[in-house]
Write an enzyme that holds these catalytic residues in place. Structure first.
Site, PDB file in Angstrom:
ATOM      1  N   LYS A  76       8.985  -0.212   1.405  1.00  0.00           N
ATOM      2  CA  LYS A  76       8.710  -0.288  -0.016  1.00  0.00           C
ATOM      3  C   LYS A  76       9.985   0.006  -0.797  1.00  0.00           C
ATOM      4  O   LYS A  76      10.772   0.881  -0.413  1.00  0.00           O
ATOM      5  CB  LYS A  76       7.616   0.728  -0.356  1.00  0.00           C
ATOM      6  CG  LYS A  76       7.040   0.672  -1.755  1.00  0.00           C
ATOM      7  CD  LYS A  76       5.874   1.672  -1.852  1.00  0.00           C
ATOM      8  CE  LYS A  76       5.215   1.697  -3.208  1.00  0.00           C
ATOM      9  NZ  LYS A  76       4.073   2.651  -3.239  1.00  0.00           N
ATOM     10  N   SER A 151      -0.260   0.869  -5.028  1.00  0.00           N
ATOM     11  CA  SER A 151       0.985   0.299  -5.504  1.00  0.00           C
ATOM     12  C   SER A 151       1.855  -0.315  -4.411  1.00  0.00           C
ATOM     13  O   SER A 151       2.828  -1.007  -4.702  1.00  0.00           O
ATOM     14  CB  SER A 151       1.799   1.388  -6.216  1.00  0.00           C
ATOM     15  OG  SER A 151       2.193   2.403  -5.286  1.00  0.00           O
ATOM     16  N   SER A 175      -2.212   4.554  -2.667  1.00  0.00           N
ATOM     17  CA  SER A 175      -1.322   3.392  -2.777  1.00  0.00           C
ATOM     18  C   SER A 175      -1.012   2.664  -1.486  1.00  0.00           C
ATOM     19  O   SER A 175      -0.456   1.564  -1.525  1.00  0.00           O
ATOM     20  CB  SER A 175      -0.009   3.802  -3.454  1.00  0.00           C
ATOM     21  OG  SER A 175      -0.219   4.045  -4.819  1.00  0.00           O
TER      22      SER A 175
END
Length: 491
Positions: A76, A151, A175
C-alpha cells in the site's frame, strides 16, 4: 494467467520448477495489461524489482530457503519502500520519495521477497469504499461498477486480480478486512503491535496496524512469520507467541471449538443475502463439530461513535505535519500562514478535511471532556465486553459488512451511511484484538466475507481456524469471471 496461491508458488520455487524472475515478470506484465481497467497501482520500478528477483534466484540456487524467498508482493502506498514515492493517495505528498524502508518491508526484503508495486488507497487511508484516492478509484474485479472497499483498495484488488500472491495494507477500522470481503480474498489485522508501524504513515496512532492480504490464511502465514515481532523503532511493538506454528500452518481442530456469535452483529441492517451466506458458512463449521454459542457485546451500539471520535481526533493531530514546510506540495504565498492554509486546501481532499475538522472540534476547549474523554471511557467498556465473551468462547464469528460491494457514488454524498459500512469492523481495533476476513461465499454473484475475532495475541490460532475452514471449502479459490472466461466483465 491463473491467480496464484503463495503456498503453491513457494513449493515451485523451492523445487526449482519456478523462478522468481519469471514470477515477477509475470506480475509486471499482468499489471501492465490490467491497470487501464483496475487502477490498483500508483507506482512501480520494473528494473529494481527484476534485479531483486534475480538476487532471490541466486539465493535459491545456493540452497537458501525462507517462507517468502522469491515471492512477489505489493505494498500500500502509505508504506515506505526506499527510493520510491509514498503518496498516501494524496496530492499534498507530490514528489515525496521514501528515504528508508518500513520495518515490515525491510524484513520481507531481507527474507528475499520481491516488491513489485505501490498500491492505490483512499487518501491517507481515510475511506471505506476506495473512492477517495486523489489519483482515481481502484475497481472491483468482480464488478467494476462497484467499489472494491477501502482504504486498502489497491492492495486487495491486486491480490484478487492476480498481480501478486501477497500484499500489504493497513487497517485502522477495517481497511484490509472490508475490501477483502468485497473482493473475495483473505486479510488479517493482527493484534495491535504484532507488526511494526515504523515506516507506515500515521493516521490514528492508537488504532493503525499493518495488515497482510492474500488468497488464503496459509498464504498470510508465510508473510506474517517473517514480519512479526518486536522492533526497537516502534515502542508499541510486541512479540507474537507461537510463531513456529506459522512455518507449516496446520488446520485447527474444529470439533469442540467454541464459536461465539454476537447477537448485536446479527440484528437488523444485515442484508438477507449476506445473512444466508454467513449461516451456510457457520453450518460448515458446526458440521465439523464446532459449537456455536450466542454471546453479547452490549456496548457495540457505541462503537461507531467511539471509533470516529477517537480516530478523527488522532487524524487532526497526525496530519498537522503536512503543511508544505518540509516536504510535498507547497502553495505559493507571501505569508507563512497563507502558504500553510493554501497548501492544505489545495493538497487535501474533502474526506480528509472533514475528518481533520471533526477531530479538531473534538479536542477543542470545552468539548474534550464531552467527546474525546467520553469516547475513551466507551472504548474501555467495549474492550471489557470482549474480555467477558472470551471467558466462554474461543473465537467470535461475525459479518464483515452489512452488505456486499455497493455501486460507485451511492454513498459518497452521505458520510454517515459510508461510516456505517464499518459497523462490524471497528470494534476489534478499539480493543486491540486480532481479526481477519475470509471468503464465505456469494450472494447475487458478489463475494461475502466472514470475520473471525480472537483474543489478544492469539493470531496464530485465528489463522489456524481460518485454514481449517478453507481446507474444507473452495470460496477462497474462486476467481472473478475475468479469469474464468477471459471476458472483460465490463472492464
Amino acid at each position: 494467467m491463473a491467480v496464484g496461491m503463495a503456498v503453491d508458488w513457494r513449493e515451485g520455487l523451492d523445487a526449482g520448477d519456478l523462478s522468481s524472475e519469471a514470477l515477477v515478470q509475470q506480475s509486471l506484465d499482468w499489471i501492465t495489461s490490467g491497470e487501464g481497467r483496475l487502477r490498483a497501482i500508483l507506482a512501480l520500478d520494473e528494473s529494481i524489482s527484476l534485479a531483486l528477483a534475480r538476487k532471490a534466484d541466486d539465493r535459491l540456487r545456493a540452497g537458501e530457503r525462507s517462507p517468502v524467498l522469491g515471492l512477489p508482493f505489493i505494498l500500500k502506498d502509505n508504506l515506505n519502500w526506499s527510493g520510491l514515492q509514498v503518496s498516501c493517495g494524496s496530492r499534498i505528498m507530490e514528489g515525496y520519495q521514501a528515504p528508508y524502508d518500513a520495518t515490515v518491508v525491510a524484513r520481507l526484503l531481507a527474507a528475499g521477497a520481491v516488491p513489485v508495486a505501490k498500491a492505490n488507497l483512499d487518501e491517507y487511508a481515510m475511506g471505506s469504499s476506495g473512492e477517495y484516492s486523489a489519483f482515481g478509484a481502484a475497481r472491483n474485479p468482480w464488478d467494476t461498477a462497484r467499489v472494491p472497499g477501502g482504504s486498502s483498495s489497491g492492495s486487495v484488488v491486486s491480490v484478487a486480480a492476480g498481480y501478486a500472491p501477497l500484499a500489504l495494507g493497513s487497517d485502522t477500522g477495517g481497511s484490509v478486512r472490508l475490501p477483502a470481503s468485497f473482493c473475495n480474498v483473505t486479510a488479517l489485522r493482527p493484534t495491535f503491535g504484532v507488526l511494526s508501524r515504523y515506516g507506515l504513515s500515521a493516521m490514528a496512532s492508537s488504532l493503525d496496524q499493518v495488515g497482510p492480504i492474500a488468497r488464503s490464511a496459509a498464504d498470510i502465514a508465510l508473510a506474517l512469520q517473517v514480519m512479526a515481532g518486536r522492533d526497537p523503532m516502534d515502542s508499541t511493538s510486541v512479540d507474537l507467541p507461537r510463531t513456529e506454528g506459522l512455518t507449516h500452518l496446520q488446520p485447527r481442530e474444529l470439533k469442540g471449538l467454541r464459536i461465539g456469535l454476537p447477537k448485536e452483529y446479527f440484528s437488523e441492517g444485515l442484508e438477507p443475502g449476506v445473512r444466508s451466506t454467513l449461516e451456510a458458512a457457520l453450518k460448515v463449521l458446526s458440521d465439523q463439530g464446532a459449537e456455536l454459542r450466542e454471546v453479547s457485546l452490549p456496548h457495540t451500539r457505541y462503537a461507531i461513535d467511539t471509533y470516529y471520535l477517537l480516530c478523527t481526533s488522532e487524524v487532526s493531530s497526525n496530519l498537522s505535519r503536512f503543511d508544505g514546510v518540509r516536504f510535498g506540495h507547497r502553495a505559493s504565498a507571501t505569508r507563512l500562514t497563507d502558504m500553510i492554509a493554501d497548501t492544505r486546501d489545495q493538497g487535501l481532499g474533502s474526506e480528509v478535511k472533514r475528518r481533520i475538522l471533526l477531530g479538531a472540534f473534538c479536542l477543542s476547549k470545552g468539548y474534550y471532556d464531552a467527546f474525546y474523554l467520553k469516547a475513551m471511557k466507551a472504548r474501555t467498556l467495549i474492550t471489557q465486553d470482549f474480555e467477558k465473551a472470551f471467558e466462554t468462547v474461543d473465537v467470535l464469528a461475525t459479518p464483515v459488512s452489512p452488505g456486499t460491494a455497493f455501486p460507485f457514488g451511492s454513498k459518497t454524498d452521505d458520510p454517515l451511511a459510508m461510516y456505517l459500512a464499518d459497523a462490524y469492523t471497528v470494534t476489534a481495533p478499539l480493543a486491540g484484538l486480532p481479526c481477519l476476513s475470509m471468503p464465505a461465499g456469494f450472494t447475487n454473484a458478489l463475494p461475502v466475507g466472514i470475520q473471525l475475532i480472537g483474543p489478544a495475541l492469539f493470531d496464530v490460532m485465528l489463522l489456524e481456524t481460518a485454514h481449517a475452514f478453507q481446507s474444507i471449502t473452495h470460496h477462497h479459490r474462486d476467481t472473478p469471471p475475468l479469469f474464468r472466461t477471459g471476458a472483460n466483465h465490463g472492464l
